[in-house]
Design a protein around this motif. Structure first.
Motif, PDB file in Angstrom:
ATOM      1  N   ARG A 166      11.890 -38.112  -5.529  1.00  0.00           N
ATOM      2  CA  ARG A 166      13.181 -36.956  -6.075  1.00  0.00           C
ATOM      3  C   ARG A 166      13.661 -36.183  -6.028  1.00  0.00           C
ATOM      4  NH1 ARG A 166      13.719 -36.503 -13.289  1.00  0.00           N
ATOM      5  NH2 ARG A 166      15.912 -35.109 -12.723  1.00  0.00           N
ATOM      6  N   VAL A 167      14.613 -35.924  -4.770  1.00  0.00           N
ATOM      7  CA  VAL A 167      14.794 -34.649  -4.623  1.00  0.00           C
ATOM      8  C   VAL A 167      15.616 -33.812  -5.436  1.00  0.00           C
ATOM      9  CG1 VAL A 167      16.648 -33.417  -2.911  1.00  0.00           C
ATOM     10  CG2 VAL A 167      15.740 -36.298  -2.366  1.00  0.00           C
ATOM     11  N   ALA A 168      15.321 -32.311  -5.595  1.00  0.00           N
ATOM     12  CA  ALA A 168      16.377 -31.431  -5.982  1.00  0.00           C
ATOM     13  C   ALA A 168      16.887 -31.294  -5.370  1.00  0.00           C
ATOM     14  CB  ALA A 168      14.904 -30.292  -6.650  1.00  0.00           C
ATOM     15  N   GLY A 169      16.869 -29.571  -4.900  1.00  0.00           N
ATOM     16  CA  GLY A 169      17.709 -28.859  -4.344  1.00  0.00           C
ATOM     17  C   GLY A 169      17.743 -29.473  -2.327  1.00  0.00           C
ATOM     18  N   MET A 170      18.674 -28.961  -1.723  1.00  0.00           N
ATOM     19  CA  MET A 170      19.303 -29.375  -0.879  1.00  0.00           C
ATOM     20  C   MET A 170      19.647 -28.275   0.054  1.00  0.00           C
ATOM     21  SD  MET A 170      19.957 -33.435  -0.485  1.00  0.00           S
ATOM     22  CE  MET A 170      18.872 -33.484   1.300  1.00  0.00           C
ATOM     23  N   GLY A 171      19.570 -28.491   1.653  1.00  0.00           N
ATOM     24  CA  GLY A 171      20.420 -27.002   1.636  1.00  0.00           C
ATOM     25  C   GLY A 171      20.718 -27.349   3.533  1.00  0.00           C
ATOM     26  N   TRP A 172      20.741 -25.815   4.228  1.00  0.00           N
ATOM     27  CA  TRP A 172      20.917 -25.940   5.537  1.00  0.00           C
ATOM     28  C   TRP A 172      20.273 -24.295   5.758  1.00  0.00           C
ATOM     29  CZ3 TRP A 172      21.847 -29.682   8.388  1.00  0.00           C
ATOM     30  CH2 TRP A 172      22.834 -31.253   8.104  1.00  0.00           C
ATOM     31  N   TYR A 173      19.765 -24.059   7.012  1.00  0.00           N
ATOM     32  CA  TYR A 173      19.278 -23.082   7.844  1.00  0.00           C
ATOM     33  C   TYR A 173      20.049 -23.313   8.749  1.00  0.00           C
ATOM     34  CZ  TYR A 173      16.153 -20.476   3.702  1.00  0.00           C
ATOM     35  OH  TYR A 173      16.108 -20.054   2.546  1.00  0.00           O
ATOM     36  N   ARG A 174      20.084 -21.683   9.479  1.00  0.00           N
ATOM     37  CA  ARG A 174      19.903 -22.264  11.163  1.00  0.00           C
ATOM     38  C   ARG A 174      19.674 -21.430  12.029  1.00  0.00           C
ATOM     39  NH1 ARG A 174      26.386 -20.005  10.868  1.00  0.00           N
ATOM     40  NH2 ARG A 174      25.727 -17.855  10.747  1.00  0.00           N
ATOM     41  N   GLN A 175      19.205 -21.615  12.535  1.00  0.00           N
ATOM     42  CA  GLN A 175      17.914 -20.040  13.788  1.00  0.00           C
ATOM     43  C   GLN A 175      18.522 -19.998  15.329  1.00  0.00           C
ATOM     44  OE1 GLN A 175      13.857 -21.012  13.968  1.00  0.00           O
ATOM     45  NE2 GLN A 175      13.745 -19.142  13.972  1.00  0.00           N
ATOM     46  N   THR A 215      26.714 -20.444  16.372  1.00  0.00           N
ATOM     47  CA  THR A 215      26.166 -21.286  17.564  1.00  0.00           C
ATOM     48  C   THR A 215      24.743 -20.794  16.913  1.00  0.00           C
ATOM     49  OG1 THR A 215      27.439 -21.324  19.451  1.00  0.00           O
ATOM     50  CG2 THR A 215      25.016 -20.939  20.245  1.00  0.00           C
ATOM     51  N   ALA A 216      23.884 -21.572  16.810  1.00  0.00           N
ATOM     52  CA  ALA A 216      22.217 -21.745  16.255  1.00  0.00           C
ATOM     53  C   ALA A 216      21.314 -23.439  16.086  1.00  0.00           C
ATOM     54  CB  ALA A 216      22.294 -21.178  14.579  1.00  0.00           C
ATOM     55  N   VAL A 217      21.075 -23.797  15.654  1.00  0.00           N
ATOM     56  CA  VAL A 217      20.415 -24.713  15.910  1.00  0.00           C
ATOM     57  C   VAL A 217      19.893 -24.897  14.406  1.00  0.00           C
ATOM     58  CG1 VAL A 217      17.678 -25.979  15.503  1.00  0.00           C
ATOM     59  CG2 VAL A 217      18.535 -25.246  17.684  1.00  0.00           C
ATOM     60  N   TYR A 218      20.786 -26.186  13.604  1.00  0.00           N
ATOM     61  CA  TYR A 218      20.842 -25.958  12.021  1.00  0.00           C
ATOM     62  C   TYR A 218      19.532 -27.008  11.718  1.00  0.00           C
ATOM     63  CZ  TYR A 218      24.683 -23.267  12.459  1.00  0.00           C
ATOM     64  OH  TYR A 218      26.228 -22.102  12.255  1.00  0.00           O
ATOM     65  N   TYR A 219      19.143 -26.829  10.731  1.00  0.00           N
ATOM     66  CA  TYR A 219      18.379 -27.733   9.431  1.00  0.00           C
ATOM     67  C   TYR A 219      18.177 -27.328   8.799  1.00  0.00           C
ATOM     68  CZ  TYR A 219      15.617 -25.762  13.679  1.00  0.00           C
ATOM     69  OH  TYR A 219      14.386 -25.550  15.353  1.00  0.00           O
ATOM     70  N   CYS A 220      18.220 -28.921   7.734  1.00  0.00           N
ATOM     71  CA  CYS A 220      18.257 -29.220   6.519  1.00  0.00           C
ATOM     72  C   CYS A 220      16.658 -29.141   6.246  1.00  0.00           C
ATOM     73  CB  CYS A 220      19.078 -30.248   6.568  1.00  0.00           C
ATOM     74  SG  CYS A 220      17.982 -31.845   7.822  1.00  0.00           S
ATOM     75  N   TYR A 221      17.319 -29.423   4.814  1.00  0.00           N
ATOM     76  CA  TYR A 221      16.002 -29.547   4.228  1.00  0.00           C
ATOM     77  C   TYR A 221      16.093 -30.208   2.702  1.00  0.00           C
ATOM     78  CZ  TYR A 221      16.899 -25.146   0.911  1.00  0.00           C
ATOM     79  OH  TYR A 221      17.780 -24.678  -0.368  1.00  0.00           O
ATOM     80  N   ALA A 222      14.687 -30.376   2.239  1.00  0.00           N
ATOM     81  CA  ALA A 222      15.557 -30.864   0.865  1.00  0.00           C
ATOM     82  C   ALA A 222      14.057 -30.514   0.134  1.00  0.00           C
ATOM     83  CB  ALA A 222      15.224 -32.897   1.091  1.00  0.00           C
ATOM     84  N   VAL A 223      13.954 -30.289  -1.527  1.00  0.00           N
ATOM     85  CA  VAL A 223      13.170 -30.048  -1.908  1.00  0.00           C
ATOM     86  C   VAL A 223      12.588 -31.271  -2.907  1.00  0.00           C
ATOM     87  CG1 VAL A 223      11.973 -28.963  -3.743  1.00  0.00           C
ATOM     88  CG2 VAL A 223      13.902 -27.225  -1.932  1.00  0.00           C
ATOM     89  N   VAL A 224      11.513 -31.908  -3.067  1.00  0.00           N
ATOM     90  CA  VAL A 224      10.899 -32.616  -3.016  1.00  0.00           C
ATOM     91  C   VAL A 224       9.940 -32.749  -4.426  1.00  0.00           C
ATOM     92  CG1 VAL A 224      10.132 -35.477  -3.361  1.00  0.00           C
ATOM     93  CG2 VAL A 224      11.907 -34.250  -0.974  1.00  0.00           C
ATOM     94  N   GLN A 225      10.519 -33.362  -5.974  1.00  0.00           N
ATOM     95  CA  GLN A 225       9.364 -32.898  -6.930  1.00  0.00           C
ATOM     96  C   GLN A 225       8.405 -33.861  -6.427  1.00  0.00           C
ATOM     97  OE1 GLN A 225      11.709 -34.132 -10.840  1.00  0.00           O
ATOM     98  NE2 GLN A 225       9.804 -33.135 -11.918  1.00  0.00           N
ATOM     99  N   GLY A 226       7.269 -33.265  -6.779  1.00  0.00           N
ATOM    100  CA  GLY A 226       5.937 -33.828  -6.855  1.00  0.00           C
ATOM    101  C   GLY A 226       5.151 -33.849  -8.402  1.00  0.00           C
ATOM    102  N   ALA A 227       4.109 -35.015  -8.288  1.00  0.00           N
ATOM    103  CA  ALA A 227       3.867 -35.514  -9.382  1.00  0.00           C
ATOM    104  C   ALA A 227       3.025 -33.353 -10.395  1.00  0.00           C
ATOM    105  CB  ALA A 227       1.505 -35.360  -8.820  1.00  0.00           C
ATOM    106  N   SER A 228       2.882 -32.467  -9.488  1.00  0.00           N
ATOM    107  CA  SER A 228       2.946 -31.156 -10.062  1.00  0.00           C
ATOM    108  C   SER A 228       3.758 -29.667  -9.221  1.00  0.00           C
ATOM    109  CB  SER A 228       1.266 -30.973 -10.510  1.00  0.00           C
ATOM    110  OG  SER A 228       0.933 -31.092  -9.076  1.00  0.00           O
ATOM    111  N   ASP A 229       4.067 -30.160  -8.411  1.00  0.00           N
ATOM    112  CA  ASP A 229       4.936 -29.060  -7.777  1.00  0.00           C
ATOM    113  C   ASP A 229       6.083 -29.687  -7.020  1.00  0.00           C
ATOM    114  OD1 ASP A 229       2.666 -28.687  -4.523  1.00  0.00           O
ATOM    115  OD2 ASP A 229       3.220 -30.972  -5.582  1.00  0.00           O
ATOM    116  N   TYR A 230       6.180 -28.491  -6.351  1.00  0.00           N
ATOM    117  CA  TYR A 230       7.755 -28.900  -5.187  1.00  0.00           C
ATOM    118  C   TYR A 230       7.352 -29.095  -4.327  1.00  0.00           C
ATOM    119  CZ  TYR A 230      10.666 -29.227  -9.598  1.00  0.00           C
ATOM    120  OH  TYR A 230      11.194 -29.706 -11.104  1.00  0.00           O
ATOM    121  N   VAL A 231       7.866 -29.631  -3.179  1.00  0.00           N
ATOM    122  CA  VAL A 231       7.767 -29.710  -1.528  1.00  0.00           C
ATOM    123  C   VAL A 231       8.493 -29.405  -0.709  1.00  0.00           C
ATOM    124  CG1 VAL A 231       6.474 -30.801   0.164  1.00  0.00           C
ATOM    125  CG2 VAL A 231       5.385 -30.834  -1.656  1.00  0.00           C
ATOM    126  N   HIS A 232       8.777 -28.632   0.203  1.00  0.00           N
ATOM    127  CA  HIS A 232      10.140 -28.426   0.948  1.00  0.00           C
ATOM    128  C   HIS A 232       9.690 -28.816   2.182  1.00  0.00           C
ATOM    129  CE1 HIS A 232      10.916 -24.908  -1.965  1.00  0.00           C
ATOM    130  NE2 HIS A 232      12.434 -24.970  -0.241  1.00  0.00           N
TER     131      HIS A 232
END
Length: 118
Positions: A29-38, A89-106
């Protein structure tokens, strides 16, 4: 959970690109999603993030030019980038925060290169 990003490339200043990032796997189950760049030698910078309800947050440097959206049914996040500048200009990284049994994982995508020429 795996994230697959696509849509990067080379574009002239003032142009547009659209990035996509799809999360796949089983029973998650996905909670937040987004993009960073570097950029090499610099810290990773928040571009935008979005909640499941569609609430969006943007980095100051992209406000008014970039739009983040998501399709919850497809676990996919999009980044529409307009009025691009060479400093985007950068490398763009997406991420998703996934709901686990007891916490959230990126989880992170592999990164996609965006190059804006002047």
């Amino acid at each position: 959970v795996q994230l697959q990003a696509s849509g990067g490339g080379l574009v002239q200043a003032g142009g547009s690109l659209r990035l996509s990032c799809a999360a796949s796997g089983s029973s998650f189950r996905v909670a937040g999603m987004g993009w960073y760049r570097q950029v090499p030698g610099k810290q990773r910078e928040l571009v935008a993030d979005i909640t499941t309800g569609g609430g969006a947050n943007y980095g100051d440097s992209v406000k008014g030019r970039f739009t983040i959206s998501r399709d919850n049914a497809k676990n996919t996040v999009y980044l529409q980038m307009d009025a691009l500048k060479p400093e985007d200009t950068a490398v763009y990284y997406c991420y998703a925060v996934v709901q686990g049994a007891s916490d959230y994982v990126h989880y992170w995508g592999q990164g996609t290169q965006v190059t804006v020429s002047s």
